[in-house]
Motif scaffolding. Sequence first.
Motif, PDB file in Angstrom:
ATOM      1  N   PRO A 228     -11.248  20.851 -16.118  1.00  0.00           N
ATOM      2  CA  PRO A 228     -10.194  21.456 -16.996  1.00  0.00           C
ATOM      3  C   PRO A 228     -10.494  19.899 -18.352  1.00  0.00           C
ATOM      4  CG  PRO A 228      -9.359  20.975 -15.120  1.00  0.00           C
ATOM      5  CD  PRO A 228     -10.546  20.905 -14.872  1.00  0.00           C
ATOM      6  N   GLY A 229     -11.758  19.106 -17.703  1.00  0.00           N
ATOM      7  CA  GLY A 229     -12.004  18.155 -18.884  1.00  0.00           C
ATOM      8  C   GLY A 229     -13.179  17.997 -19.285  1.00  0.00           C
ATOM      9  N   ALA A 230     -13.643  19.240 -19.601  1.00  0.00           N
ATOM     10  CA  ALA A 230     -14.283  19.591 -19.950  1.00  0.00           C
ATOM     11  C   ALA A 230     -14.494  18.837 -21.885  1.00  0.00           C
ATOM     12  CB  ALA A 230     -15.032  21.251 -20.365  1.00  0.00           C
ATOM     13  N   ASP A 231     -16.116  19.069 -21.985  1.00  0.00           N
ATOM     14  CA  ASP A 231     -15.183  18.280 -23.472  1.00  0.00           C
ATOM     15  C   ASP A 231     -16.437  19.209 -24.286  1.00  0.00           C
ATOM     16  OD1 ASP A 231     -15.667  15.253 -22.946  1.00  0.00           O
ATOM     17  OD2 ASP A 231     -17.060  15.572 -21.625  1.00  0.00           O
ATOM     18  N   TYR A 232     -16.714  19.950 -24.337  1.00  0.00           N
ATOM     19  CA  TYR A 232     -17.614  21.332 -24.999  1.00  0.00           C
ATOM     20  C   TYR A 232     -17.757  22.900 -24.274  1.00  0.00           C
ATOM     21  CZ  TYR A 232     -18.767  18.047 -28.372  1.00  0.00           C
ATOM     22  OH  TYR A 232     -18.763  16.841 -29.058  1.00  0.00           O
ATOM     23  N   ILE A 233     -17.648  23.696 -25.268  1.00  0.00           N
ATOM     24  CA  ILE A 233     -18.115  24.965 -23.952  1.00  0.00           C
ATOM     25  C   ILE A 233     -19.272  25.326 -25.450  1.00  0.00           C
ATOM     26  CG2 ILE A 233     -17.278  27.304 -23.366  1.00  0.00           C
ATOM     27  CD1 ILE A 233     -14.364  25.997 -24.419  1.00  0.00           C
ATOM     28  N   TYR A 234     -20.346  26.049 -24.582  1.00  0.00           N
ATOM     29  CA  TYR A 234     -21.505  26.302 -25.542  1.00  0.00           C
ATOM     30  C   TYR A 234     -21.815  27.739 -24.987  1.00  0.00           C
ATOM     31  CZ  TYR A 234     -26.362  29.044 -25.198  1.00  0.00           C
ATOM     32  OH  TYR A 234     -26.784  29.516 -25.724  1.00  0.00           O
ATOM     33  N   THR A 235     -21.567  28.897 -26.187  1.00  0.00           N
ATOM     34  CA  THR A 235     -21.699  30.038 -26.170  1.00  0.00           C
ATOM     35  C   THR A 235     -23.075  30.868 -26.959  1.00  0.00           C
ATOM     36  OG1 THR A 235     -19.871  30.843 -27.759  1.00  0.00           O
ATOM     37  CG2 THR A 235     -19.356  29.975 -26.516  1.00  0.00           C
ATOM     38  N   ALA A 236     -23.665  31.289 -26.612  1.00  0.00           N
ATOM     39  CA  ALA A 236     -24.765  32.442 -26.722  1.00  0.00           C
ATOM     40  C   ALA A 236     -24.610  32.541 -28.663  1.00  0.00           C
ATOM     41  CB  ALA A 236     -25.124  33.313 -26.102  1.00  0.00           C
ATOM     42  N   ALA A 237     -22.998  33.036 -29.096  1.00  0.00           N
ATOM     43  CA  ALA A 237     -23.377  34.111 -30.368  1.00  0.00           C
ATOM     44  C   ALA A 237     -22.040  33.795 -30.927  1.00  0.00           C
ATOM     45  CB  ALA A 237     -23.710  35.751 -29.980  1.00  0.00           C
ATOM     46  N   ALA A 238     -21.451  34.164 -31.787  1.00  0.00           N
ATOM     47  CA  ALA A 238     -20.530  34.162 -32.896  1.00  0.00           C
ATOM     48  C   ALA A 238     -19.210  34.660 -31.969  1.00  0.00           C
ATOM     49  CB  ALA A 238     -20.483  34.350 -33.772  1.00  0.00           C
ATOM     50  N   ASN A 239     -18.933  36.421 -31.305  1.00  0.00           N
ATOM     51  CA  ASN A 239     -17.392  36.488 -30.488  1.00  0.00           C
ATOM     52  C   ASN A 239     -17.232  35.817 -29.370  1.00  0.00           C
ATOM     53  OD1 ASN A 239     -17.475  38.618 -32.567  1.00  0.00           O
ATOM     54  ND2 ASN A 239     -18.046  39.795 -32.097  1.00  0.00           N
ATOM     55  N   LEU A 240     -18.733  35.787 -28.375  1.00  0.00           N
ATOM     56  CA  LEU A 240     -18.363  34.102 -27.710  1.00  0.00           C
ATOM     57  C   LEU A 240     -17.546  33.289 -28.256  1.00  0.00           C
ATOM     58  CD1 LEU A 240     -21.701  34.994 -25.279  1.00  0.00           C
ATOM     59  CD2 LEU A 240     -18.795  36.095 -25.028  1.00  0.00           C
ATOM     60  N   GLY A 241     -18.394  32.809 -29.258  1.00  0.00           N
ATOM     61  CA  GLY A 241     -17.629  31.854 -29.424  1.00  0.00           C
ATOM     62  C   GLY A 241     -15.781  31.931 -30.078  1.00  0.00           C
ATOM     63  N   ILE A 242     -15.604  32.704 -30.798  1.00  0.00           N
ATOM     64  CA  ILE A 242     -14.734  33.077 -31.030  1.00  0.00           C
ATOM     65  C   ILE A 242     -13.762  32.921 -29.531  1.00  0.00           C
ATOM     66  CG2 ILE A 242     -13.205  34.431 -32.345  1.00  0.00           C
ATOM     67  CD1 ILE A 242     -15.495  35.112 -34.274  1.00  0.00           C
ATOM     68  N   GLY A 243     -13.871  33.554 -29.039  1.00  0.00           N
ATOM     69  CA  GLY A 243     -13.255  34.030 -27.856  1.00  0.00           C
ATOM     70  C   GLY A 243     -12.656  32.614 -27.032  1.00  0.00           C
ATOM     71  N   ALA A 244     -14.154  31.447 -26.963  1.00  0.00           N
ATOM     72  CA  ALA A 244     -14.307  30.781 -26.396  1.00  0.00           C
ATOM     73  C   ALA A 244     -12.934  29.158 -27.333  1.00  0.00           C
ATOM     74  CB  ALA A 244     -15.752  29.623 -26.215  1.00  0.00           C
ATOM     75  N   GLY A 245     -13.274  29.255 -28.398  1.00  0.00           N
ATOM     76  CA  GLY A 245     -12.021  28.894 -29.176  1.00  0.00           C
ATOM     77  C   GLY A 245     -10.542  29.117 -28.863  1.00  0.00           C
ATOM     78  N   MET A 246     -10.364  30.809 -28.463  1.00  0.00           N
ATOM     79  CA  MET A 246      -9.200  30.471 -28.804  1.00  0.00           C
ATOM     80  C   MET A 246      -8.430  30.491 -27.781  1.00  0.00           C
ATOM     81  SD  MET A 246     -10.023  34.799 -30.067  1.00  0.00           S
ATOM     82  CE  MET A 246      -8.132  35.897 -29.543  1.00  0.00           C
ATOM     83  N   ALA A 247      -9.914  30.547 -26.424  1.00  0.00           N
ATOM     84  CA  ALA A 247      -9.591  30.711 -24.448  1.00  0.00           C
ATOM     85  C   ALA A 247      -8.972  28.357 -24.969  1.00  0.00           C
ATOM     86  CB  ALA A 247      -9.922  30.416 -23.866  1.00  0.00           C
ATOM     87  N   ARG A 265     -13.845  34.095 -38.660  1.00  0.00           N
ATOM     88  CA  ARG A 265     -13.258  34.005 -37.417  1.00  0.00           C
ATOM     89  C   ARG A 265     -13.847  32.650 -37.116  1.00  0.00           C
ATOM     90  NH1 ARG A 265     -10.465  38.427 -33.513  1.00  0.00           N
ATOM     91  NH2 ARG A 265      -9.722  36.645 -33.402  1.00  0.00           N
ATOM     92  N   THR A 266     -15.031  32.389 -36.957  1.00  0.00           N
ATOM     93  CA  THR A 266     -15.355  31.083 -36.450  1.00  0.00           C
ATOM     94  C   THR A 266     -15.237  29.748 -37.435  1.00  0.00           C
ATOM     95  OG1 THR A 266     -17.331  32.214 -36.070  1.00  0.00           O
ATOM     96  CG2 THR A 266     -17.620  30.008 -35.070  1.00  0.00           C
ATOM     97  N   VAL A 267     -15.459  30.115 -38.366  1.00  0.00           N
ATOM     98  CA  VAL A 267     -14.485  28.906 -39.737  1.00  0.00           C
ATOM     99  C   VAL A 267     -13.376  28.904 -39.501  1.00  0.00           C
ATOM    100  CG1 VAL A 267     -14.358  28.991 -42.063  1.00  0.00           C
ATOM    101  CG2 VAL A 267     -16.853  29.830 -41.386  1.00  0.00           C
ATOM    102  N   GLU A 268     -12.440  29.991 -39.083  1.00  0.00           N
ATOM    103  CA  GLU A 268     -10.650  29.328 -38.957  1.00  0.00           C
ATOM    104  C   GLU A 268     -10.496  28.233 -37.473  1.00  0.00           C
ATOM    105  OE1 GLU A 268      -8.483  33.318 -38.841  1.00  0.00           O
ATOM    106  OE2 GLU A 268      -9.885  34.286 -40.290  1.00  0.00           O
ATOM    107  N   LEU A 269     -11.558  28.289 -37.069  1.00  0.00           N
ATOM    108  CA  LEU A 269     -11.785  27.802 -35.687  1.00  0.00           C
ATOM    109  C   LEU A 269     -12.289  27.006 -35.758  1.00  0.00           C
ATOM    110  CD1 LEU A 269     -12.377  30.845 -33.191  1.00  0.00           C
ATOM    111  CD2 LEU A 269     -10.133  29.203 -32.846  1.00  0.00           C
ATOM    112  N   MET A 270     -13.687  26.323 -36.778  1.00  0.00           N
ATOM    113  CA  MET A 270     -13.796  25.269 -36.823  1.00  0.00           C
ATOM    114  C   MET A 270     -12.526  23.925 -37.910  1.00  0.00           C
ATOM    115  SD  MET A 270     -17.463  24.792 -39.035  1.00  0.00           S
ATOM    116  CE  MET A 270     -18.301  26.095 -37.296  1.00  0.00           C
TER     117      MET A 270
END
Length: 350
Positions: A228-247, A265-270
């Motif tokens: 729970p203390g993570a600072d960043y989440i690395y993802t390989a590509a956009a949809n993975l990044g969208i899902g990670a941002g939603m989480a 959707r990446t832009v929205e989460l950004m």
Amino acid sequence: MITFRGMIVGALMASAVTVGSGAVGAQEPDRLRGVITETKAERPYRVGVTLVHFVDDYWKGIAYGLAGEAPKAGVEIVRMMGAGGYGRVAEQIAQLETLSTMNLDAVVLGATNYDGFDRAIKRLTDKGIKVIAVGVPVNSKQIAAGVTIDEEEVGHKLASFVCRHKPQANVITIPGPNGPVWNKLRFDGFKKGADACPGMKLYGNTFQGDTKIEDGLSQASDLLIKDPGADYIYTAAANLGIGAGMAAKRMSSKAQVATGTISDRTVELMKEGHVAVAVSEQPILMGRSAIQVLVRLLNGKPLPEMTAPGAIPYPEFHVPLVEMTAKDLVNYDLSTYDRPPANWQVPSFQ
């Protein structure tokens, strides 16, 4: 010394024009963005295309770039097909067999896997059909040329961003599916960047699932519970990044996403603060560049600046990468090089 490619990368952001900006004297942006010189076909070449799928902005963007550039270059795309997803080797080989019967000059292949295509490609080249790879690498010396990005550099750019902003960061990683090489190379680049940043720690590091939003959502949710203390989440590509941002958003986590590829959707989460950075791969520009490389190949003319064969067994043309953060979005129009129109459908060409 500043190289030609370095000059291109430095000029990329300046070449974008924001729609509706009202800038005096604004001109239509160069569709090839100065990365490759326009060439016309010496005769009307017939080309077939098979790509991984048309689900996300990356592959749909490549398809849009191919379809739009072909008539400008004097090329006829006879058929464009999607294989249905990563790992669909048998389905894509069947598509290559279909294309081999269609009196083509060339085939553009966005491969569903790194391995497994050499024999199918050789059957095409034995008929005199040129084959180029687009979007991802494929393990075949029969490929005449590739048009893609520097996959390791994607990961390295993301790690460098994290290191600049928090060298001691705890980073959850979602490297993507097991099998394709593109995401492995990205993760290799990210790990190299992390190794050069003393104090950065990586968690997760497991290749699994697919590249869908639900994969990013489920993996990020599980990893955020464990760390729970993570600072960043690395993802390989956009949809993975969208899902990670939603989480991260649902769990009220401070973790921000660093991802390859950018979409609406990446832009929205950004803008909401859940995605810190995305590397723009310019898939529309990649599709356009692939047509231009293919025309040179079929014309028998010299190719543009290419990487030499090495780990990838054929020369590659690399489309430059652009690092994007929320502040960069003000003067950047995604519809020019990254995102196809929302209502655009892949033509049948039949």
